[in-house]
Write a protein that holds these residues in place. Structure first.
Motif, mmCIF file in Angstrom:
data_model
loop_
_atom_site.group_PDB
_atom_site.id
_atom_site.type_symbol
_atom_site.label_atom_id
_atom_site.label_comp_id
_atom_site.label_asym_id
_atom_site.label_seq_id
_atom_site.Cartn_x
_atom_site.Cartn_y
_atom_site.Cartn_z
ATOM 1 N N VAL A 89 -44.960 61.527 -14.438
ATOM 2 C CA VAL A 89 -44.554 60.828 -13.206
ATOM 3 C C VAL A 89 -45.444 59.628 -12.896
ATOM 4 O O VAL A 89 -45.168 58.889 -11.946
ATOM 5 C CB VAL A 89 -44.526 61.793 -11.994
ATOM 6 C CG1 VAL A 89 -43.666 63.005 -12.299
ATOM 7 C CG2 VAL A 89 -45.931 62.211 -11.579
ATOM 8 N N LYS A 90 -46.488 59.447 -13.680
ATOM 9 C CA LYS A 90 -47.434 58.368 -13.416
ATOM 10 C C LYS A 90 -46.713 57.024 -13.434
ATOM 11 O O LYS A 90 -45.935 56.734 -14.327
ATOM 12 C CB LYS A 90 -48.538 58.403 -14.470
ATOM 13 C CG LYS A 90 -49.834 57.763 -14.057
ATOM 14 C CD LYS A 90 -50.911 58.022 -15.097
ATOM 15 C CE LYS A 90 -51.298 59.482 -15.176
ATOM 16 N NZ LYS A 90 -52.394 59.735 -16.136
ATOM 17 N N GLY A 91 -46.976 56.209 -12.422
ATOM 18 C CA GLY A 91 -46.330 54.900 -12.325
ATOM 19 C C GLY A 91 -45.006 54.920 -11.594
ATOM 20 O O GLY A 91 -44.473 53.874 -11.236
ATOM 21 N N ARG A 92 -44.459 56.123 -11.381
ATOM 22 C CA ARG A 92 -43.172 56.239 -10.667
ATOM 23 C C ARG A 92 -43.317 56.954 -9.332
ATOM 24 O O ARG A 92 -42.605 56.641 -8.378
ATOM 25 C CB ARG A 92 -42.160 57.002 -11.531
ATOM 26 C CG ARG A 92 -41.855 56.353 -12.855
ATOM 27 C CD ARG A 92 -40.708 57.064 -13.571
ATOM 28 N NE ARG A 92 -41.037 58.443 -13.900
ATOM 29 C CZ ARG A 92 -40.326 59.502 -13.484
ATOM 30 N NH1 ARG A 92 -39.247 59.309 -12.725
ATOM 31 N NH2 ARG A 92 -40.682 60.734 -13.833
ATOM 32 N N PHE A 93 -44.223 57.930 -9.254
ATOM 33 C CA PHE A 93 -44.425 58.710 -8.035
ATOM 34 C C PHE A 93 -45.740 58.309 -7.381
ATOM 35 O O PHE A 93 -46.692 57.913 -8.055
ATOM 36 C CB PHE A 93 -44.480 60.201 -8.360
ATOM 37 C CG PHE A 93 -43.170 60.808 -8.782
ATOM 38 C CD1 PHE A 93 -42.066 60.035 -9.128
ATOM 39 C CD2 PHE A 93 -43.049 62.194 -8.854
ATOM 40 C CE1 PHE A 93 -40.876 60.606 -9.521
ATOM 41 C CE2 PHE A 93 -41.866 62.793 -9.254
ATOM 42 C CZ PHE A 93 -40.780 61.995 -9.590
ATOM 43 N N SER A 94 -45.777 58.480 -6.053
ATOM 44 C CA SER A 94 -46.990 58.170 -5.303
ATOM 45 C C SER A 94 -47.194 59.217 -4.223
ATOM 46 O O SER A 94 -46.297 59.462 -3.408
ATOM 47 C CB SER A 94 -46.885 56.779 -4.682
ATOM 48 O OG SER A 94 -48.025 56.494 -3.905
ATOM 49 N N ILE A 95 -48.362 59.838 -4.217
ATOM 50 C CA ILE A 95 -48.691 60.833 -3.206
ATOM 51 C C ILE A 95 -49.581 60.187 -2.152
ATOM 52 O O ILE A 95 -50.442 59.362 -2.461
ATOM 53 C CB ILE A 95 -49.371 62.063 -3.846
ATOM 54 C CG1 ILE A 95 -49.563 63.174 -2.820
ATOM 55 C CG2 ILE A 95 -50.689 61.696 -4.510
ATOM 56 C CD1 ILE A 95 -50.044 64.493 -3.434
ATOM 57 N N SER A 96 -49.365 60.577 -0.908
ATOM 58 C CA SER A 96 -50.188 60.064 0.189
ATOM 59 C C SER A 96 -50.287 61.140 1.261
ATOM 60 O O SER A 96 -49.538 62.125 1.240
ATOM 61 C CB SER A 96 -49.595 58.772 0.757
ATOM 62 O OG SER A 96 -48.301 59.001 1.281
ATOM 63 N N ARG A 97 -51.206 60.932 2.186
ATOM 64 C CA ARG A 97 -51.383 61.914 3.259
ATOM 65 C C ARG A 97 -51.633 61.202 4.570
ATOM 66 O O ARG A 97 -52.193 60.105 4.599
ATOM 67 C CB ARG A 97 -52.537 62.861 2.934
ATOM 68 C CG ARG A 97 -53.902 62.223 2.851
ATOM 69 C CD ARG A 97 -54.937 63.180 2.262
ATOM 70 N NE ARG A 97 -55.084 64.369 3.089
ATOM 71 C CZ ARG A 97 -55.668 65.493 2.665
ATOM 72 N NH1 ARG A 97 -56.108 65.576 1.432
ATOM 73 N NH2 ARG A 97 -55.796 66.521 3.479
ATOM 74 N N ASP A 98 -51.217 61.838 5.655
ATOM 75 C CA ASP A 98 -51.480 61.370 7.010
ATOM 76 C C ASP A 98 -52.130 62.534 7.734
ATOM 77 O O ASP A 98 -51.435 63.458 8.192
ATOM 78 C CB ASP A 98 -50.178 60.941 7.684
ATOM 79 C CG ASP A 98 -50.402 60.330 9.056
ATOM 80 O OD1 ASP A 98 -51.445 60.631 9.684
ATOM 81 O OD2 ASP A 98 -49.536 59.568 9.513
ATOM 82 N N ASN A 99 -53.444 62.502 7.834
ATOM 83 C CA ASN A 99 -54.160 63.625 8.437
ATOM 84 C C ASN A 99 -53.845 63.781 9.918
ATOM 85 O O ASN A 99 -53.868 64.898 10.448
ATOM 86 C CB ASN A 99 -55.666 63.461 8.231
ATOM 87 C CG ASN A 99 -56.071 63.651 6.782
ATOM 88 O OD1 ASN A 99 -55.382 64.333 6.016
ATOM 89 N ND2 ASN A 99 -57.169 63.039 6.396
ATOM 90 N N ALA A 100 -53.553 62.692 10.583
ATOM 91 C CA ALA A 100 -53.217 62.771 12.004
ATOM 92 C C ALA A 100 -51.933 63.569 12.218
ATOM 93 O O ALA A 100 -51.761 64.222 13.253
ATOM 94 C CB ALA A 100 -53.076 61.379 12.588
ATOM 95 N N LYS A 101 -51.031 63.509 11.230
ATOM 96 C CA LYS A 101 -49.776 64.247 11.317
ATOM 97 C C LYS A 101 -49.812 65.541 10.503
ATOM 98 O O LYS A 101 -48.805 66.252 10.460
ATOM 99 C CB LYS A 101 -48.620 63.367 10.830
ATOM 100 C CG LYS A 101 -48.377 62.138 11.701
ATOM 101 C CD LYS A 101 -47.200 61.333 11.187
ATOM 102 C CE LYS A 101 -46.930 60.127 12.080
ATOM 103 N NZ LYS A 101 -45.782 59.320 11.596
#
Length: 123
Positions: free
Chosen positions: A63-75
């Motif tokens: 999935v490298k280059g196609r997927f992106s993981i992120s986080r929102d700690n406030a939510k």
């Protein structure tokens, strides 16, 4: 009671995009790593992506280059942006919360799991 609830799955054509969300409740996960895994019919659950407490990211080669993981700690939420989807990405996608702050692809270290959301990519 700790709960992880995924959303955003669905049916999409090859080349399309989806964004998965995983909202946590019952405790905050700002100090731990979070991950995404998937399981296709007849196959074992496999690692997709993970993000550390400090937002360092790690991806499976597929999935490298196609997927992106992120986080929102406030939510208390982790996301998985999936672009250029392929039929082989079809699976149930699960989010998971680790016990430790640094990422890993080892599912055995994840303490909490969501119920999964179906992603289907048509050719």
């Amino acid at each position: 009671q700790v709960q992880l609830v995924e959303s955003g799955g669905g049916l999409v054509q090859a080349g399309g995009s989806l964004k998965l969300s995983c909202a946590a409740s019952g405790r905050t996960f700002s100090s731990t790593a979070l991950g995404w895994f998937r399981q296709a019919p007849g196959k074992e659950r496999e690692f997709v992506a993970a993000i550390s407490r400090s937002s360092l990211t790690y991806y499976a080669d597929s999935v490298k280059g196609r997927f992106s993981i992120s986080r929102d700690n406030a939510k208390n939420t982790v996301y998985l942006q999936m672009n250029n989807l392929k039929p082989e990405d079809t699976a149930v996608y699960y989010c998971a919360a680790d016990r430790l702050p640094y990422y890993t692809a080892n599912p055995g270290r994840y303490e909490y799991w969501g119920q999964g959301t179906q992603v289907t990519v048509s050719s």
